[in-house]
Design a protein around this motif. Structure first.
Motif, PDB file in Angstrom:
ATOM      1  N   SER A 214      -3.147  -7.190  -5.963  1.00 36.22           N
ATOM      2  CA  SER A 214      -3.610  -6.622  -7.224  1.00 36.22           C
ATOM      3  C   SER A 214      -4.290  -5.300  -6.899  1.00 36.22           C
ATOM      4  CB  SER A 214      -4.642  -7.552  -7.858  1.00 36.22           C
ATOM      5  OG  SER A 214      -5.769  -7.677  -6.985  1.00 36.22           O
ATOM      6  N   VAL A 215      -4.677  -4.569  -7.922  1.00 34.45           N
ATOM      7  CA  VAL A 215      -5.424  -3.325  -7.711  1.00 34.45           C
ATOM      8  C   VAL A 215      -6.655  -3.598  -6.847  1.00 34.45           C
ATOM      9  CG1 VAL A 215      -6.820  -1.564  -8.856  1.00 34.45           C
ATOM     10  CG2 VAL A 215      -4.652  -2.265  -9.858  1.00 34.45           C
ATOM     11  N   GLN A 216      -7.349  -4.684  -7.160  1.00 35.73           N
ATOM     12  CA  GLN A 216      -8.579  -5.000  -6.417  1.00 35.73           C
ATOM     13  C   GLN A 216      -8.278  -5.218  -4.936  1.00 35.73           C
ATOM     14  OE1 GLN A 216      -7.627  -6.321  -9.368  1.00 35.73           O
ATOM     15  NE2 GLN A 216      -9.363  -7.214 -10.494  1.00 35.73           N
ATOM     16  N   VAL A 217      -7.206  -5.943  -4.641  1.00 39.34           N
ATOM     17  CA  VAL A 217      -6.826  -6.198  -3.243  1.00 39.34           C
ATOM     18  C   VAL A 217      -6.388  -4.901  -2.581  1.00 39.34           C
ATOM     19  CG1 VAL A 217      -5.032  -7.301  -1.833  1.00 39.34           C
ATOM     20  CG2 VAL A 217      -6.236  -8.616  -3.577  1.00 39.34           C
ATOM     21  N   ARG A 218      -5.610  -4.102  -3.291  1.00 38.68           N
ATOM     22  CA  ARG A 218      -5.099  -2.866  -2.699  1.00 38.68           C
ATOM     23  C   ARG A 218      -6.199  -1.835  -2.463  1.00 38.68           C
ATOM     24  NH1 ARG A 218      -1.048  -3.975  -6.528  1.00 38.68           N
ATOM     25  NH2 ARG A 218      -1.576  -2.247  -7.883  1.00 38.68           N
ATOM     26  N   ASN A 219      -7.261  -1.885  -3.252  1.00 35.29           N
ATOM     27  CA  ASN A 219      -8.365  -0.942  -3.054  1.00 35.29           C
ATOM     28  C   ASN A 219      -9.145  -1.227  -1.776  1.00 35.29           C
ATOM     29  OD1 ASN A 219      -8.221   0.948  -5.135  1.00 35.29           O
ATOM     30  ND2 ASN A 219      -9.222  -0.406  -6.602  1.00 35.29           N
ATOM     31  N   ARG A 220      -9.072  -2.445  -1.279  1.00 39.21           N
ATOM     32  CA  ARG A 220      -9.826  -2.805  -0.069  1.00 39.21           C
ATOM     33  C   ARG A 220      -8.926  -3.073   1.128  1.00 39.21           C
ATOM     34  NH1 ARG A 220     -14.763  -2.083   1.124  1.00 39.21           N
ATOM     35  NH2 ARG A 220     -15.122  -4.122   2.042  1.00 39.21           N
TER      36      ARG A 220
ATOM     37  N   ALA B 210     -11.901  -0.737  -8.754  1.00 42.45           N
ATOM     38  CA  ALA B 210     -12.041  -2.177  -8.938  1.00 42.45           C
ATOM     39  C   ALA B 210     -11.846  -2.903  -7.614  1.00 42.45           C
ATOM     40  CB  ALA B 210     -11.001  -2.664  -9.950  1.00 42.45           C
ATOM     41  N   VAL B 211     -12.797  -3.803  -7.279  1.00 42.04           N
ATOM     42  CA  VAL B 211     -12.678  -4.618  -6.071  1.00 42.04           C
ATOM     43  C   VAL B 211     -13.122  -6.036  -6.409  1.00 42.04           C
ATOM     44  CG1 VAL B 211     -13.101  -2.693  -4.485  1.00 42.04           C
ATOM     45  CG2 VAL B 211     -15.017  -4.108  -5.241  1.00 42.04           C
ATOM     46  N   ASN B 212     -12.691  -6.995  -5.587  1.00 41.74           N
ATOM     47  CA  ASN B 212     -13.133  -8.384  -5.735  1.00 41.74           C
ATOM     48  C   ASN B 212     -14.415  -8.570  -4.936  1.00 41.74           C
ATOM     49  OD1 ASN B 212     -10.907  -9.342  -7.316  1.00 41.74           O
ATOM     50  ND2 ASN B 212      -9.655  -9.377  -5.472  1.00 41.74           N
TER      51      ASN B 212
ATOM     52  N   LEU C 262       3.656  -1.531  -4.154  1.00 38.13           N
ATOM     53  CA  LEU C 262       3.450  -1.573  -5.607  1.00 38.13           C
ATOM     54  C   LEU C 262       3.231  -2.992  -6.091  1.00 38.13           C
ATOM     55  CD1 LEU C 262       6.051   0.965  -7.066  1.00 38.13           C
ATOM     56  CD2 LEU C 262       3.573   1.109  -7.211  1.00 38.13           C
ATOM     57  N   ASP C 263       3.867  -3.945  -5.414  1.00 41.50           N
ATOM     58  CA  ASP C 263       3.776  -5.326  -5.862  1.00 41.50           C
ATOM     59  C   ASP C 263       2.948  -6.167  -4.902  1.00 41.50           C
ATOM     60  OD1 ASP C 263       6.230  -7.824  -6.912  1.00 41.50           O
ATOM     61  OD2 ASP C 263       4.305  -7.220  -7.750  1.00 41.50           O
TER      62      ASP C 263
ATOM     63  N   ARG D 128      -0.211  -3.608 -15.203  1.00 41.47           N
ATOM     64  CA  ARG D 128      -0.364  -3.526 -13.742  1.00 41.47           C
ATOM     65  C   ARG D 128      -1.827  -3.559 -13.351  1.00 41.47           C
ATOM     66  NH1 ARG D 128       0.851   0.202 -10.027  1.00 41.47           N
ATOM     67  NH2 ARG D 128       1.304  -1.421  -8.511  1.00 41.47           N
TER      68      ARG D 128
ATOM     69  N   ARG E 268      -3.835   0.872  -1.316  1.00 44.30           N
ATOM     70  CA  ARG E 268      -3.927   1.789  -2.461  1.00 44.30           C
ATOM     71  C   ARG E 268      -3.654   3.224  -2.026  1.00 44.30           C
ATOM     72  NH1 ARG E 268      -3.381   1.824  -7.942  1.00 44.30           N
ATOM     73  NH2 ARG E 268      -4.847   3.256  -8.912  1.00 44.30           N
TER      74      ARG E 268
ATOM     75  N   GLY F 116      -4.510  -8.459 -11.582  1.00 51.09           N
ATOM     76  CA  GLY F 116      -5.417  -9.225 -10.732  1.00 51.09           C
ATOM     77  C   GLY F 116      -6.574  -9.848 -11.488  1.00 51.09           C
TER      78      GLY F 116
ATOM     79  N   GLU G 148      -0.030   3.420  -1.871  1.00 48.50           N
ATOM     80  CA  GLU G 148       0.535   3.380  -3.227  1.00 48.50           C
ATOM     81  C   GLU G 148       0.486   4.755  -3.892  1.00 48.50           C
ATOM     82  OE1 GLU G 148      -1.615   0.648  -5.687  1.00 48.50           O
ATOM     83  OE2 GLU G 148      -0.429   1.072  -7.478  1.00 48.50           O
TER      84      GLU G 148
END
Lengths: 292, 154
Positions: free
Chosen positions: A102-108, B57-59, A98-99, B128, A78, B132, A81
């Motif tokens: 997901s946002v959740q994966v990219r945040n961590r 947002a996180v998993n 960018l691809d 986008r 992220r 997820g 990104e």
């Protein structure tokens, strides 16, 4: 899930010392999103997880010597990104991330963690190879630098020694008249790993659209990213246009490549689609090289 | 290895004793009884376990509880104020964006994270942001409509 002791070193030196003393039973952890999946599946059982997240100064994006780009290993996808520096100077990194997930994966998820995980279907490794990036590593024995071209040895295996920790990712400055592109071929519009991934680095001569240097790197095919040497040879020193690109892409050969098992498609699909994606990526890189 | 950690969840401080290998999603659901956050794939692709970690947002199925010591977590339970639903929750109800409801907590939190960061998110941004979060019931149309209704974008 298996029990483990979470070790929290306050510095890289402390992490290296502990790792060195407990190398057989330890695993390095960044955010741990890929690591936790493997632990949940009981694929291995480390006694210690050495948590790098508490160590200050490992998450950054900055300019290094000679206009190079330096990333700390705990830089998240992220961060990449949303970085204006990357968007401006190394756009292919943003294009790729960018691809990614997901946002959740990219945040961590972290760039360092992803590279050290060395998964065949991962997006980051082929781009790092195409950019000529390097991995700076540290252990109790000292420091060394490993070019990403030599970093990925096999699936889930890198050239890092068991007692080594990745401490920085550097990417040399992209010279003028150079275009880079990353195309990730997927069937879904999101949340898909590539079926075929192509990262291209194309440098033209100063005045003419003649290829001075080129790297065409394929991901999601072999266990590690590999350079399509035959394609590159067909482009080097040539005046690049659409028909040269089409003909170069057709030189793609899979001899000597152990195509990694992908339950989503047969080998033939990856082989048939590769030249198509290679053409698209080179054409995009050419347009960017010409645009300056 | 048991650790003592402080976490702020939905504005309230908690002091917990947890083993290092406990996942955040399990601590939320089992230790704190906050079962709005769901477990589905367990490998970080479906988003049913989405929570906000310091607004992002996180998993939570791939986060160790001990890793978020000292951080602020928002779960779906943190959105309503007493009986007053959050505008996003109202929008989901009004637009018919909920069928079985299993994806809904994660979906709403992803939407909240998006709109908090980008109040003028357009449809592309919304798609986008929820890429997820998988939904097997609705086909996403009403979900996107609901989120769009809360965006300031024209």
């Amino acid at each position: 899930m298996i029990q483990f002791d979470l070790i929290r070193p306050q510095s890289i030196e402390e992490a290296c010392d502990f790792l060195n003393e407990n190398v057989e039973e330890s695993k390095i952890k960044a955010a741990g999103i890929s690591l936790l999946i493997l632990l949940k599946q009981n694929l291995f059982r480390p006694k210690y997880l050495i948590n790098l997240e508490g160590i200050p100064g490992l998450r950054y994006i900055k300019e290094g010597n000679n206009g190079s780009l330096c990333l700390g290993p705990l830089t998240t996808h992220r961060d990449v990104e949303t970085s204006p520096v990357i968007a401006h100077n190394v756009y292919i990194l943003k294009e790729m991330v960018l691809d990614l997930g997901s946002v959740q994966v990219r945040n961590r998820g972290t760039v360092g963690g992803c590279l050290c995980h060395s998964e065949p279907l991962s997006d980051v490794p082929p781009v790092m190879v195409a950019l000529g990036g390097e991995a700076k590593c540290v252990s109790v024995l000292g420091k060394r630098t490993i070019p990403f071209a030599d970093f990925f040895l096999d699936y889930y295996e890198t050239a890092l020694r068991p007692s080594e920790i990745l401490t920085e990712i550097t990417i040399p400055k992209i010279p003028p008249r150079t275009g880079c592109a990353y195309i990730k071929h997927t069937l879904r519009k999101a949340m898909d790993k590539p079926y075929v991934a192509v990262a291209v680095y194309l440098q033209l001569e100063n005045q003419e659209p003649v290829c001075r240097d080129v790297r065409v790197v394929l991901g999601a095919i072999g266990p590690t990213p590999f350079r399509a040497r035959q394609v590159e040879q067909a482009l080097l020193k040539q005046r690049i246009n659409e028909s040269v690109i089409d003909s170069a892409a057709e030189q793609m050969s899979f001899d000597g490549i152990d195509i990694v098992y992908d339950m989503r498609c047969p080998e033939e699909y990856k082989k048939d689609v590769s030249p198509v994606i290679i053409k698209r990526a080179i054409k995009t890189a050419l347009n960017r090289a010409v645009a300056g | 290895m048991k650790e003592s950690i402080s976490i702020n969840i939905n504005g309230k401080d908690y002091r917990l004793e947890v083993e290092s290998n406990r996942l955040l999603v399990d601590v939320l659901r089992e230790d704190l009884g906050l079962r709005g956050t769901k477990i589905s794939c367990g490998i970080g692709v479906c988003g049913a376990c989405t929570v906000l970690l310091d607004g992002k947002a996180v998993n939570s199925c791939l986060v160790l509880a001990v890793d978020v010591a000292g951080e602020r977590i928002t779960t779906i339970e943190g959105l309503a104020l007493g009986n007053q639903l959050h505008p996003l929750q109202e929008a989901f109800v009004d637009c018919g964006a909920i069928q079985c409801g299993f994806c809904t907590p994660g979906m709403i939190l992803s939407a909240k994270a998006l709109l908090d960061e980008n109040p003028q998110a357009d449809e592309f941004d919304i798609r986008r942001a929820i890429a997820g979060n998988l939904c097997r019931c609705t086909g996403y149309t009403k979900i996107i409509e609901a989120i769009k209704s809360q965006s300031l974008s024209e």
